[in-house]
Motif scaffolding. Sequence first.
Motif, PDB file in Angstrom:
ATOM      1  N   ALA A 134      28.672  46.734 -38.607  1.00 21.27           N
ATOM      2  CA  ALA A 134      29.703  47.006 -39.657  1.00 21.27           C
ATOM      3  C   ALA A 134      30.761  46.893 -38.185  1.00 21.27           C
ATOM      4  CB  ALA A 134      29.797  48.466 -39.819  1.00 21.27           C
ATOM      5  N   PHE A 135      31.975  46.451 -38.782  1.00 24.33           N
ATOM      6  CA  PHE A 135      32.930  46.187 -38.081  1.00 24.33           C
ATOM      7  C   PHE A 135      34.286  46.075 -38.326  1.00 24.33           C
ATOM      8  CE2 PHE A 135      31.853  41.890 -39.162  1.00 24.33           C
ATOM      9  CZ  PHE A 135      33.180  41.138 -39.446  1.00 24.33           C
ATOM     10  N   TRP A 136      35.320  46.494 -37.759  1.00 24.90           N
ATOM     11  CA  TRP A 136      36.762  46.442 -37.990  1.00 24.90           C
ATOM     12  C   TRP A 136      37.408  45.376 -37.275  1.00 24.90           C
ATOM     13  CZ3 TRP A 136      40.982  48.135 -40.497  1.00 24.90           C
ATOM     14  CH2 TRP A 136      42.147  48.152 -40.120  1.00 24.90           C
ATOM     15  N   ASP A 137      38.056  44.349 -37.897  1.00 24.42           N
ATOM     16  CA  ASP A 137      38.368  42.969 -37.507  1.00 24.42           C
ATOM     17  C   ASP A 137      40.067  43.060 -37.205  1.00 24.42           C
ATOM     18  OD1 ASP A 137      39.631  42.768 -39.749  1.00 24.42           O
ATOM     19  OD2 ASP A 137      38.359  40.877 -40.357  1.00 24.42           O
ATOM     20  N   VAL A 160      30.025  56.302 -40.686  1.00 19.85           N
ATOM     21  CA  VAL A 160      30.194  55.154 -40.185  1.00 19.85           C
ATOM     22  C   VAL A 160      31.474  54.120 -40.764  1.00 19.85           C
ATOM     23  CG1 VAL A 160      29.274  52.541 -40.456  1.00 19.85           C
ATOM     24  CG2 VAL A 160      27.624  54.533 -39.860  1.00 19.85           C
ATOM     25  N   HIS A 163      34.221  55.825 -38.679  1.00 17.47           N
ATOM     26  CA  HIS A 163      34.156  55.224 -37.443  1.00 17.47           C
ATOM     27  C   HIS A 163      35.233  53.975 -37.449  1.00 17.47           C
ATOM     28  CE1 HIS A 163      32.266  54.141 -33.180  1.00 17.47           C
ATOM     29  NE2 HIS A 163      32.482  52.770 -33.813  1.00 17.47           N
ATOM     30  N   GLU A 164      34.870  53.502 -38.313  1.00 16.02           N
ATOM     31  CA  GLU A 164      35.304  51.708 -38.426  1.00 16.02           C
ATOM     32  C   GLU A 164      36.872  52.008 -38.617  1.00 16.02           C
ATOM     33  OE1 GLU A 164      34.014  49.476 -37.147  1.00 16.02           O
ATOM     34  OE2 GLU A 164      32.106  50.210 -37.204  1.00 16.02           O
ATOM     35  N   HIS A 167      38.870  52.879 -35.938  1.00 15.91           N
ATOM     36  CA  HIS A 167      39.333  51.862 -34.870  1.00 15.91           C
ATOM     37  C   HIS A 167      40.670  51.198 -35.427  1.00 15.91           C
ATOM     38  CE1 HIS A 167      35.927  51.555 -32.379  1.00 15.91           C
ATOM     39  NE2 HIS A 167      34.995  51.288 -33.283  1.00 15.91           N
ATOM     40  N   TYR A 178      39.470  46.886 -25.416  1.00 18.84           N
ATOM     41  CA  TYR A 178      38.091  47.073 -25.948  1.00 18.84           C
ATOM     42  C   TYR A 178      37.174  46.628 -24.656  1.00 18.84           C
ATOM     43  CZ  TYR A 178      34.333  47.715 -29.230  1.00 18.84           C
ATOM     44  OH  TYR A 178      33.202  48.380 -29.799  1.00 18.84           O
ATOM     45  N   LYS A 179      37.312  47.092 -23.781  1.00 26.88           N
ATOM     46  CA  LYS A 179      36.430  46.868 -22.581  1.00 26.88           C
ATOM     47  C   LYS A 179      36.545  48.048 -21.525  1.00 26.88           C
ATOM     48  CE  LYS A 179      39.629  44.330 -19.862  1.00 26.88           C
ATOM     49  NZ  LYS A 179      40.040  43.147 -19.108  1.00 26.88           N
ATOM     50  N   GLU A 187      35.808  53.653 -28.546  1.00 25.07           N
ATOM     51  CA  GLU A 187      34.603  54.062 -29.151  1.00 25.07           C
ATOM     52  C   GLU A 187      34.620  55.418 -29.476  1.00 25.07           C
ATOM     53  OE1 GLU A 187      31.789  52.688 -30.803  1.00 25.07           O
ATOM     54  OE2 GLU A 187      33.234  50.765 -30.871  1.00 25.07           O
ATOM     55  N   HIS A 265      30.020  51.077 -25.655  1.00 22.52           N
ATOM     56  CA  HIS A 265      29.278  51.860 -26.541  1.00 22.52           C
ATOM     57  C   HIS A 265      28.193  52.911 -25.671  1.00 22.52           C
ATOM     58  CE1 HIS A 265      29.871  48.655 -29.538  1.00 22.52           C
ATOM     59  NE2 HIS A 265      30.033  49.820 -30.441  1.00 22.52           N
TER      60      HIS A 265
ATOM     61  N   PHE B  29      28.142  47.772 -33.926  1.00 23.72           N
ATOM     62  CA  PHE B  29      28.059  49.295 -34.066  1.00 23.72           C
ATOM     63  C   PHE B  29      26.872  50.077 -33.375  1.00 23.72           C
ATOM     64  CE2 PHE B  29      27.027  53.128 -36.233  1.00 23.72           C
ATOM     65  CZ  PHE B  29      28.200  53.940 -36.255  1.00 23.72           C
ATOM     66  N   ASN B  31      25.089  48.748 -30.978  1.00 22.23           N
ATOM     67  CA  ASN B  31      24.887  48.281 -29.643  1.00 22.23           C
ATOM     68  C   ASN B  31      23.599  47.742 -29.387  1.00 22.23           C
ATOM     69  OD1 ASN B  31      25.467  47.447 -26.855  1.00 22.23           O
ATOM     70  ND2 ASN B  31      24.954  49.724 -26.238  1.00 22.23           N
ATOM     71  N   PRO B  73      38.508  40.725 -25.439  1.00 22.68           N
ATOM     72  CA  PRO B  73      37.457  41.566 -25.757  1.00 22.68           C
ATOM     73  C   PRO B  73      37.856  42.234 -27.236  1.00 22.68           C
ATOM     74  CG  PRO B  73      38.261  42.313 -23.659  1.00 22.68           C
ATOM     75  CD  PRO B  73      39.423  41.293 -24.546  1.00 22.68           C
ATOM     76  N   PRO B  75      37.068  42.024 -31.601  1.00 24.89           N
ATOM     77  CA  PRO B  75      37.553  43.395 -32.228  1.00 24.89           C
ATOM     78  C   PRO B  75      36.286  44.388 -32.202  1.00 24.89           C
ATOM     79  CG  PRO B  75      37.337  41.774 -33.677  1.00 24.89           C
ATOM     80  CD  PRO B  75      37.114  41.094 -32.638  1.00 24.89           C
ATOM     81  N   PRO B  76      36.666  45.607 -32.299  1.00 26.95           N
ATOM     82  CA  PRO B  76      35.607  46.581 -32.240  1.00 26.95           C
ATOM     83  C   PRO B  76      34.238  46.412 -33.077  1.00 26.95           C
ATOM     84  CG  PRO B  76      37.854  47.473 -32.410  1.00 26.95           C
ATOM     85  CD  PRO B  76      37.931  46.139 -32.745  1.00 26.95           C
ATOM     86  N   ASP B  77      33.113  46.558 -32.540  1.00 28.97           N
ATOM     87  CA  ASP B  77      31.967  46.571 -32.984  1.00 28.97           C
ATOM     88  C   ASP B  77      31.181  45.228 -33.595  1.00 28.97           C
ATOM     89  OD1 ASP B  77      31.610  49.202 -32.534  1.00 28.97           O
ATOM     90  OD2 ASP B  77      32.465  49.888 -34.362  1.00 28.97           O
ATOM     91  N   VAL B  99      33.617  37.356 -35.446  1.00 31.02           N
ATOM     92  CA  VAL B  99      34.855  36.827 -36.267  1.00 31.02           C
ATOM     93  C   VAL B  99      35.024  35.367 -35.593  1.00 31.02           C
ATOM     94  CG1 VAL B  99      37.377  37.465 -36.043  1.00 31.02           C
ATOM     95  CG2 VAL B  99      35.655  39.087 -36.390  1.00 31.02           C
TER      96      VAL B  99
END
Lengths: 343, 124
Positions: A134-137, A160, A163-164, A167, A178-179, A187, A265, B29, B31, B73, B75-77, B99
Motif C-alpha cells: 500500500a502506498f501514498w503517491d 494501514v 498510516h498511508e 503520509h 523520505y530518507k 514513517e 522503516h 509498507f 519493508n 527518495p 514517495p512513501p511506501d 510510481v
Amino acid sequence: MGFHKCCCLFIPPRVLENLARTGVEQARLSIQQSQQSRAKRGAKIVDMATFTATRKAEAAKRQVYDCKRTWLQRVNLVRSEGAPASTDVAVNDAYNFAGKLRDYFKKVLGRNSIDNLGMDLILNVHFGLKYMNAFWDGDEMTFGDGDGEIFINFSKSLDVVAHELAHGVTQFTANLEYKSQSGALNEHFSDVFGSAITQYADKQTADDADWLIGDEIMGPDLYGEALRSMKAPGTAYDNSLLGKDPQPDHMNSYYAGPEDNEGVHINSGIPNKAFYRVAMDIGTDKAVLVWYAALQKLWATANFNDAVGVIVDSARLLTRAGKVPVGSPQTVRAAFKAVGLPT
Amino acid sequence: MGPEVPGDYMAPIGVPVTMHIDFECSGGFANLRLIYRADTAELPQELSSELFGLVEGSGVFELQESDVAPQSPGPPDVFFYRLSLAEGGRKTSLSFNDVTAPAQLHPLLARLRELALEQRRNGK
C-alpha cells in the motif's frame, strides 16, 4: 512578510536549517514553504488556489476506485461520498476507514483532511495482481490485494489505511524527506497516527492496545505475526519468509546501512518506542496532541535530535495551555532518553 | 499460476535462448527485500518461455534509465526495484519504483516477486 520571502531567495538552506534548529519560527516556515513549492512544482499540475493556499476550506469527500487488478489507478469509481455500500468488502473497508480518519483528524486534532483545506480522499483498491503493498503517491492512496498467502488485502486494516493517509498529512506539514532520519521520522509519524486512530476507533487505552502495525493484513502463512511493534520494536515477526524484524528499540542498535532509503522503516522503531512510553504515561490521546503539534513545526531535513527538541517544546507549550498533564515535558524527555536520544 | 504471458515468445532461429535476470524489490509498507537471480537456460522450459514473454511484453529493453529513475527518495511506501537483464546482444540495467515504472512493466515485476518468494519458501 518581507523576511519570509527574502529567506526563500537569499538565505542558503543550510543556514535556514540551523536557524530552525535554534527555534527561529520564520526560518522553519521558510524551509517548509520552499520544500512544498518544490514538491508541487515537481509533481502533477496543481491549481493556483491550492498552490497559494487560498482555496476555500471544504469538507473532504471520499472517492473509492476499483483498479480492477490492473496496474493503473482510478480505473473505475465505485463509491463516492454518501453513496450506498458496495458489494465489495475492500471498497467498503477503504470508504469506512477513510471516514473514520477524516473524523478523527477533524474532531480530535482540528484538521480539515490531509491538507487542512478539505482535500478529497482518493483511495484505489484492487491495485495490480497479488500486489503486496500500500502506498501514498503524493495525491492518493493505493492498496493491493496481497498474495492471499503471506498478505491479504491491505485495505482491510484501519492502521494501514491510517498510516498511508498520515503520509499525506506529513507531506502537507513537515514534508519530511523520505530518507535517513527524516524518512524514519516520516514513517514514525505514520505509525503514530495509525496506532492512535485504531485505539480511538476501538475505544482502547494505551494499556489495552496491542501496539502492532499490520497484524490484520498477515495472510494464513504468517497469521499471528505483524510488521512492526511500537511497544517492542524488533519483535513483530521472525520467520523464514520475512526473516526477523530488523527494527531497533534504541540508538545503540541504529541501522546505518543503505537499504530501505537508509533505514526509514527500520530506525522508525526508535522514536516509535519513545512514543509508546509517553502514551503509557500520559495516554495516547494526549501524546498524539504533542506529536501532532510537533509535526507542524518540523522541517523536511529534521533529524532525530531535532525532533526530540521540537516534541519536548510542543509538550511544554501544550502543558502551559492546559491541554496535556503537568509533567509531560519531563515524561517526553525521559522517554527519548530511554531510547538513547538526543545523541 | 503467474500473470498472463502476453503472447508466446519465439526465439529467432539459430540464436541460443538464454537470458540472465537479476532482480531486487525492496521497501514498501512491509519493508520487504526480495531477490531473484536466474539464467533462463537453467529454468524449466515453461517458466523460461513465460519470462521471455513477460520481458517482451514489458518493453523493458526500450526503456531508458532517465525515463524511469526516481528523481527523489519516496514517495512513501512504494517498492523500489533494481532490474538487470542480459539476453544475446541486448542488455539493460534500471532502477525505478512503483510510481515511475510504466504499467506494462508491472506484470513482469509481479512475477519476479512471486518467483523470489517461491525460492525463499524452498529455502534457496
